[in-house]
Motif scaffolding. Sequence first.
Motif, short mmCIF file in Angstrom:
data_model
loop_
_atom_site.label_atom_id
_atom_site.label_comp_id
_atom_site.label_asym_id
_atom_site.label_seq_id
_atom_site.Cartn_x
_atom_site.Cartn_y
_atom_site.Cartn_z
N LYS A 37 -12.54 22.13 2.35
CA LYS A 37 -10.43 21.70 2.00
C LYS A 37 -10.04 22.58 0.86
CE LYS A 37 -8.29 19.88 5.30
NZ LYS A 37 -7.81 18.82 5.67
N TYR A 38 -9.64 23.19 0.50
CA TYR A 38 -9.08 23.22 -1.23
C TYR A 38 -7.94 22.59 -1.83
CZ TYR A 38 -13.12 26.35 -1.67
OH TYR A 38 -14.24 27.24 -1.84
N PHE A 39 -7.17 22.36 -0.59
CA PHE A 39 -5.82 22.05 -1.08
C PHE A 39 -4.96 21.82 0.81
CE2 PHE A 39 -4.87 26.66 -2.16
CZ PHE A 39 -3.65 27.08 -0.79
N TYR A 40 -4.49 21.40 1.25
CA TYR A 40 -3.52 20.74 2.02
C TYR A 40 -2.10 20.01 2.03
CZ TYR A 40 -2.91 19.28 7.01
OH TYR A 40 -2.28 19.10 8.16
N PHE A 41 -0.97 20.85 2.45
CA PHE A 41 0.28 20.05 2.36
C PHE A 41 0.96 20.30 3.52
CE2 PHE A 41 -0.55 22.04 -1.49
CZ PHE A 41 -0.62 20.97 -2.48
N GLU A 42 1.53 19.73 3.56
CA GLU A 42 2.17 19.75 4.96
C GLU A 42 3.89 18.77 4.23
OE1 GLU A 42 1.46 17.98 9.14
OE2 GLU A 42 3.18 16.11 8.19
N HIS A 43 5.11 19.91 4.89
CA HIS A 43 6.32 19.65 4.81
C HIS A 43 7.34 19.11 5.81
CE1 HIS A 43 10.74 19.99 3.13
NE2 HIS A 43 10.36 20.96 4.40
N ILE A 44 7.72 18.01 6.55
CA ILE A 44 8.34 17.84 7.29
C ILE A 44 9.88 18.09 7.98
CG2 ILE A 44 9.02 15.73 9.19
CD1 ILE A 44 6.31 15.70 9.08
N ILE A 45 10.08 19.47 8.68
CA ILE A 45 11.49 20.16 9.07
C ILE A 45 12.40 19.51 9.68
CG2 ILE A 45 13.14 21.78 9.19
CD1 ILE A 45 10.03 23.66 9.51
N LEU A 46 11.80 18.41 10.44
CA LEU A 46 12.66 17.51 11.59
C LEU A 46 11.64 16.54 11.53
CD1 LEU A 46 14.77 20.31 13.85
CD2 LEU A 46 15.78 18.45 11.29
N GLN A 47 11.76 15.73 12.29
CA GLN A 47 11.19 14.10 13.09
C GLN A 47 11.71 13.95 13.01
OE1 GLN A 47 7.29 13.66 12.65
NE2 GLN A 47 8.67 12.53 14.09
N ASP A 48 11.85 12.76 14.52
CA ASP A 48 12.81 12.33 14.96
C ASP A 48 12.35 10.99 14.89
OD1 ASP A 48 10.47 11.48 17.04
OD2 ASP A 48 11.23 12.58 18.27
N LYS A 49 14.00 10.02 15.53
CA LYS A 49 13.20 8.52 14.27
C LYS A 49 12.88 7.75 15.20
CE LYS A 49 17.38 9.32 10.94
NZ LYS A 49 17.46 11.10 11.96
N ASN A 50 12.47 7.77 16.42
CA ASN A 50 12.11 6.95 17.27
C ASN A 50 11.41 6.83 18.63
OD1 ASN A 50 14.44 5.23 17.07
ND2 ASN A 50 15.76 6.58 18.34
N LYS A 51 10.62 7.97 17.82
CA LYS A 51 8.99 8.45 17.91
C LYS A 51 9.24 9.20 19.73
CE LYS A 51 7.13 4.92 14.87
NZ LYS A 51 6.04 3.51 14.79
N GLY A 52 9.56 10.36 19.48
CA GLY A 52 9.31 10.90 21.01
C GLY A 52 10.57 10.95 21.92
N ASP A 53 11.46 10.44 21.35
CA ASP A 53 13.58 10.60 22.43
C ASP A 53 14.17 12.00 22.06
OD1 ASP A 53 13.88 10.30 20.32
OD2 ASP A 53 15.81 8.98 20.39
N GLY A 54 13.68 13.19 21.10
CA GLY A 54 13.82 14.41 20.95
C GLY A 54 15.32 14.15 20.32
N SER A 55 15.25 13.12 19.49
CA SER A 55 16.42 12.78 19.09
C SER A 55 17.40 13.91 17.89
CB SER A 55 17.17 10.97 18.23
OG SER A 55 15.84 11.79 17.44
N GLU A 56 16.36 14.80 17.21
CA GLU A 56 16.67 15.93 16.30
C GLU A 56 16.78 16.94 16.87
OE1 GLU A 56 17.10 15.68 13.48
OE2 GLU A 56 16.42 13.38 12.93
N ILE A 57 18.21 17.91 16.58
CA ILE A 57 18.80 18.82 17.76
C ILE A 57 18.66 20.10 16.60
CG2 ILE A 57 20.30 19.68 18.44
CD1 ILE A 57 19.35 17.18 20.16
N ILE A 58 18.31 21.24 17.47
CA ILE A 58 18.66 22.96 16.56
C ILE A 58 19.46 23.37 17.64
CG2 ILE A 58 16.88 25.14 16.34
CD1 ILE A 58 14.41 23.59 15.76
N GLY A 59 20.01 23.66 16.83
CA GLY A 59 21.30 24.66 17.26
C GLY A 59 20.82 26.25 18.09
N PRO A 60 21.35 26.61 19.00
CA PRO A 60 21.22 27.79 19.36
C PRO A 60 21.80 29.44 18.19
CG PRO A 60 23.62 27.46 20.11
CD PRO A 60 23.15 26.04 19.24
N GLY A 61 21.13 29.71 18.36
CA GLY A 61 20.73 31.17 17.95
C GLY A 61 19.60 31.10 16.85
N ARG A 62 19.93 32.31 15.79
CA ARG A 62 18.91 31.79 14.88
C ARG A 62 19.42 30.67 13.71
NH1 ARG A 62 17.35 34.83 9.76
NH2 ARG A 62 15.94 35.64 9.57
N ASN A 63 17.92 30.36 13.34
CA ASN A 63 17.70 28.86 12.66
C ASN A 63 16.90 29.64 11.79
OD1 ASN A 63 19.36 26.63 13.80
ND2 ASN A 63 18.32 27.60 15.70
#
Length: 321
Positions: free
Chosen positions: A70-96
């Motif tokens: 491995k030469y490099f490995y980076f990760e960027h979290i865009i959305l992460q729910d705060k309660n470990k699996g309850d699906g609390s983050e929401i993406i709106g309808p349409g193009r995001n």
Amino acid sequence: MTVKHLFVEHSKVNERGTFSPGDTLSGQVIVVTTKETKVQCFFVRAKGKAKVTWCEKDGQSTVVHTDKKKYFYFEHIILQDKNKGDGSEIIGPGRNVFPFTFSIPNKDMPSSYKGKWGSVTYSLRAQLTQSIWLIHKTKTEFPFLTKSEFPFASKSEMMIIGLKEQQQATRISFLGFGKVTMNVTTEKMGLKQDEALGVSVEITNESAQTVTPKFYLCEKQTFVAKSKKIVHKNDILFGTGDPVPPETIQFTTRVLSIPPQLPPTFLNCSMMNLEYRIKVTLDVPLGRDPEIKLPLVILLGSPKPHQQKPKRSIWFRNLPG
């Protein structure tokens, strides 16, 4: 299925569309949904890696040799729910659209490459997790070029000195009761992808047989997995010279154009490397063909219009033949 499309794209930083050490890799992940969508985790990753894999027979069993780096490995979290699996983050309808930026490490890394039993790849991967049973993934590779003009690792000093030097070799072969002397000369060892190379051959045929010179570009791919090594060779026939009858001296020059899609020489990867040779053989009827091999280093060429012809060496225009 509320997620209709998921894809990742990146911006260009030069006319080649390639990236190099120290560059900034920017882009965006695009999600198209039919309605509000709950998200457990949503991330984008950038990765550079080398991997080799091949199989060998060992008696009745098959042994798999594999290794990766491995030469490099980076990760960027865009959305992460705060309660470990309850699906609390929401993406709106349409193009995001979700932008991201990564800084590629400014260190020596090999260019993108795909060989017989290994590859060097640089990629972006996005993953959107709605639940443990519903995961969306997308991946795209981006072309990567080393910054090193001479990617030869520990062999750099020896090879760089000889890149502009004339290469020459002679072979004497005995055919029946006579001999054949073949002298091969190339102008230099280093050649860019947008150039052509002249190869001169002087043949002194003192045998009773007619011999015919043939010109090849030899490719050698070497792969290493831990303590094991395997080599793949491929010879490309460039052309055939005129037959040389018995008791004849003949001088021939051929201009060999390097295919623009041919990957440049590289030796700066611990798991694989790519080398080339110019080979000239004498086709002997019912006999073993004598041959001469001379080293050739293919360097990265500059972007050129597709119609432009390869440059020809001035040195070889003045040779007879």
